[in-house]
Design a protein around this motif. Structure first.
Motif, PDB file in Angstrom:
ATOM      1  N   SER A 175       0.814  -1.121   0.000  1.00  0.00           N
ATOM      2  CA  SER A 175       0.185   0.007  -0.030  1.00  0.00           C
ATOM      3  C   SER A 175       0.931   1.397  -0.080  1.00  0.00           C
ATOM      4  O   SER A 175       0.442   2.307  -0.502  1.00  0.00           O
ATOM      5  N   LEU A 176       2.166   1.235   0.707  1.00  0.00           N
ATOM      6  CA  LEU A 176       2.893   2.442   0.589  1.00  0.00           C
ATOM      7  C   LEU A 176       3.991   2.287  -0.389  1.00  0.00           C
ATOM      8  O   LEU A 176       4.786   3.251  -0.496  1.00  0.00           O
ATOM      9  N   ARG A 177       3.788   1.565  -1.534  1.00  0.00           N
ATOM     10  CA  ARG A 177       4.802   1.129  -2.639  1.00  0.00           C
ATOM     11  C   ARG A 177       4.794   2.779  -3.242  1.00  0.00           C
ATOM     12  O   ARG A 177       5.806   3.213  -3.654  1.00  0.00           O
ATOM     13  N   ASP A 178       3.478   3.380  -3.579  1.00  0.00           N
ATOM     14  CA  ASP A 178       3.984   4.785  -4.419  1.00  0.00           C
ATOM     15  C   ASP A 178       4.770   5.724  -3.695  1.00  0.00           C
ATOM     16  O   ASP A 178       5.734   6.438  -4.258  1.00  0.00           O
ATOM     17  N   THR A 179       4.323   5.985  -2.528  1.00  0.00           N
ATOM     18  CA  THR A 179       5.192   6.955  -1.569  1.00  0.00           C
ATOM     19  C   THR A 179       6.622   6.376  -1.421  1.00  0.00           C
ATOM     20  O   THR A 179       7.521   7.173  -1.728  1.00  0.00           O
ATOM     21  N   GLY A 180       6.874   5.081  -1.175  1.00  0.00           N
ATOM     22  CA  GLY A 180       8.034   4.600  -0.885  1.00  0.00           C
ATOM     23  C   GLY A 180       9.283   4.544  -2.088  1.00  0.00           C
ATOM     24  O   GLY A 180      10.371   5.101  -2.112  1.00  0.00           O
ATOM     25  N   GLU A 181       8.624   4.473  -3.276  1.00  0.00           N
ATOM     26  CA  GLU A 181       9.223   4.520  -4.573  1.00  0.00           C
ATOM     27  C   GLU A 181       9.758   5.858  -4.738  1.00  0.00           C
ATOM     28  O   GLU A 181      11.020   6.174  -5.572  1.00  0.00           O
ATOM     29  N   LYS A 182       8.851   6.799  -4.513  1.00  0.00           N
ATOM     30  CA  LYS A 182       9.368   8.338  -4.777  1.00  0.00           C
ATOM     31  C   LYS A 182      10.394   8.688  -3.814  1.00  0.00           C
ATOM     32  O   LYS A 182      11.283   9.502  -4.042  1.00  0.00           O
ATOM     33  N   LEU A 183      10.491   8.128  -2.544  1.00  0.00           N
ATOM     34  CA  LEU A 183      11.444   8.431  -1.587  1.00  0.00           C
ATOM     35  C   LEU A 183      12.720   7.882  -1.790  1.00  0.00           C
ATOM     36  O   LEU A 183      13.904   8.602  -1.667  1.00  0.00           O
ATOM     37  N   ILE A 184      12.886   6.437  -2.105  1.00  0.00           N
ATOM     38  CA  ILE A 184      14.177   5.900  -2.193  1.00  0.00           C
ATOM     39  C   ILE A 184      14.239   4.938  -3.525  1.00  0.00           C
ATOM     40  O   ILE A 184      15.254   4.461  -3.961  1.00  0.00           O
ATOM     41  N   GLY A 185      13.425   5.012  -4.256  1.00  0.00           N
ATOM     42  CA  GLY A 185      13.446   4.419  -5.753  1.00  0.00           C
ATOM     43  C   GLY A 185      12.749   3.010  -5.803  1.00  0.00           C
ATOM     44  O   GLY A 185      12.479   2.423  -4.849  1.00  0.00           O
ATOM     45  N   GLU A 186      12.516   2.763  -7.183  1.00  0.00           N
ATOM     46  CA  GLU A 186      11.833   1.393  -7.542  1.00  0.00           C
ATOM     47  C   GLU A 186      12.556   0.189  -6.854  1.00  0.00           C
ATOM     48  O   GLU A 186      12.021  -0.865  -6.289  1.00  0.00           O
ATOM     49  N   ARG A 187      13.840   0.269  -7.209  1.00  0.00           N
ATOM     50  CA  ARG A 187      14.622  -0.954  -6.851  1.00  0.00           C
ATOM     51  C   ARG A 187      14.974  -1.124  -5.253  1.00  0.00           C
ATOM     52  O   ARG A 187      14.856  -2.051  -4.850  1.00  0.00           O
TER      53      ARG A 187
END
Length: 386
Positions: A175-187
């Motif tokens: 659920s936090l994927r969108d926010t997390g990817e913006k912060l630290i990147g997809e990989r």
């Protein structure tokens, strides 16, 4: 039957501007912000529009751009003239594809270096997982299971708590994927997601294997006529549903940049949530075979988690893909074959070709391998004494 360990562990490794070309891999709606209908459904006059001589096949990932003037361009999907309800073009032709072609594997696009990286990453992950979690002398797996086991003397309750802990972290991080990817990147976020979910999944699987016969026996059907064949076939079918979102192993291992895909072909035509359907089939098959209260508790927990996952997945896809997801949702169903039977899903004449692909062959081989490896996995789980 393929083991529960294969099921749970593998399942953890998961308005555009008119001048933009439609690309289903991008996180944008494929429709113009100025109209509610797909541009492919509009009829243009011959004087302003020249149709390509050879329209691309339905499974092509590419869209074609036709310049009408400096100020105006028209973009078409893989078929022209389909209505926005997804019912075909009125002449019996199949529907245009808005999402992506699932299980597509093009050998010419594969890089040897990518698969070398994948092999190295997989080996490293398994080594770290063993040292940091599985090995009782160095890992935290046994202390974790022991701590949860102290919460109740009931194996059923402990089973449900382990599934709940896994579900909270797995679905929570998703659920936090969108926010997390913006912060630290997809990989980096994929590493965090897998590094948290995988150990919890292993603990849950090992506990189930070690305590699957500790509950109250509710029925005994192992010797009933045809039950072994029925359970084996059901379990085999469940694996064909379970893993459409892990077809791209390079994304699972973060060799390729992970994406939130909007799949539409193959198994997705049968059900929009194949992992939920596969998990239900797997749980029912194992519960019928084992027939006790621990198996029932595990099935209730896993099915409940996947029901939430289906709702949460739809919510996240709607946020990420907008109107494109609404089109796919309208012509698919959660209940298998429901959209096909009521006419919302139009199967192509060569639909079977969407399954004659290397990823499905790989799943078939892994499923058979897991079945024959049952004794080895059971022995390995028992030695952990979790």
């Amino acid at each position: 039957m393929a083991s529960s360990s294969s099921t749970l562990v593998l399942s953890t490794l998961f308005s555009s501007h008119p001048h933009q070309t439609l690309n289903p891999n991008k996180n944008k709606s494929p429709f113009s912000s100025h109209t509610k209908r797909p541009f492919s459904s509009l009829t243009l006059k011959v004087s302003t529009f020249v149709k390509p001589k050879q329209p691309p096949p339905f499974h092509s990932p590419h869209n074609h751009q036709i310049r009408l003037s400096r100020q105006f361009r028209a973009y078409i999907t893989v078929r022209d003239g389909a209505d926005d309800g997804g019912g075909g073009d009125g002449d019996g032709n199949e529907q245009p594809v808005v999402g992506e072609d699932s299980a597509e594997f093009i050998l010419s696009k594969q890089k040897i270096s990518s698969w070398v990286y994948f092999t190295a990453i997989l080996g490293s992950v398994l080594f770290i997982l063993n040292v940091a979690w599985i090995d009782n002398s160095t890992g935290f797996g046994k202390p974790f299971v022991d701590a949860v086991s102290e919460l109740s003397d009931s194996k059923e309750v402990v089973m449900l708590i382990l599934i709940l802990i896994f579900a909270i972290f797995h679905s929570g991080l998703a659920s936090l994927r969108d926010t997390g990817e913006k912060l630290i990147g997809e990989r980096a976020y994929r590493v965090l997601f897998a590094g948290t979910s995988l150990p919890l999944a292993v603990s849950t699987v090992v506990y189930f294997i070690n305590h699957r016969y500790d509950g109250v026996q509710l029925w005994e059907l192992k010797n009933a006529f045809g039950i072994h064949e029925f359970v084996w076939l059901s379990n085999f079918i469940s694996f064909l549903f379970l893993y459409p979102s892990t077809f791209n192993l390079l994304e699972v291992a973060a060799v390729d940049k992970p994406k939130m895909h909007l799949w539409e072909t193959g198994i997705m035509r049968i059900t929009r949530h194949p992992q939920l359907v596969g998990q239900v089939i797997w749980c029912l098959a194992h519960t019928i075979w084992i027939g006790n209260s621990v198996a029932v508790a595990a099935s209730v927990g896993l099915i409940g988690h996947h029901l939430f996952g289906a709702w949460n997945g739809d919510r996240r896809l709607a946020v990420r893909h907008g109107e494109a997801f609404e089109v796919v949702k309208k012509r698919t169903s959660i209940i298998p074959f429901a959209a096909i039977l009521d006419g919302r899903q139009k199967l192509p004449k060569d639909y079977y070709k969407e399954f004659i692909r290397l990823p499905y062959l790989s799943i078939t081989v892994l499923t058979l391998g897991a079945y024959f490896a049952h004794p080895l996995m059971q022995a390995a789980s028992f030695r952990l004494h979790w």
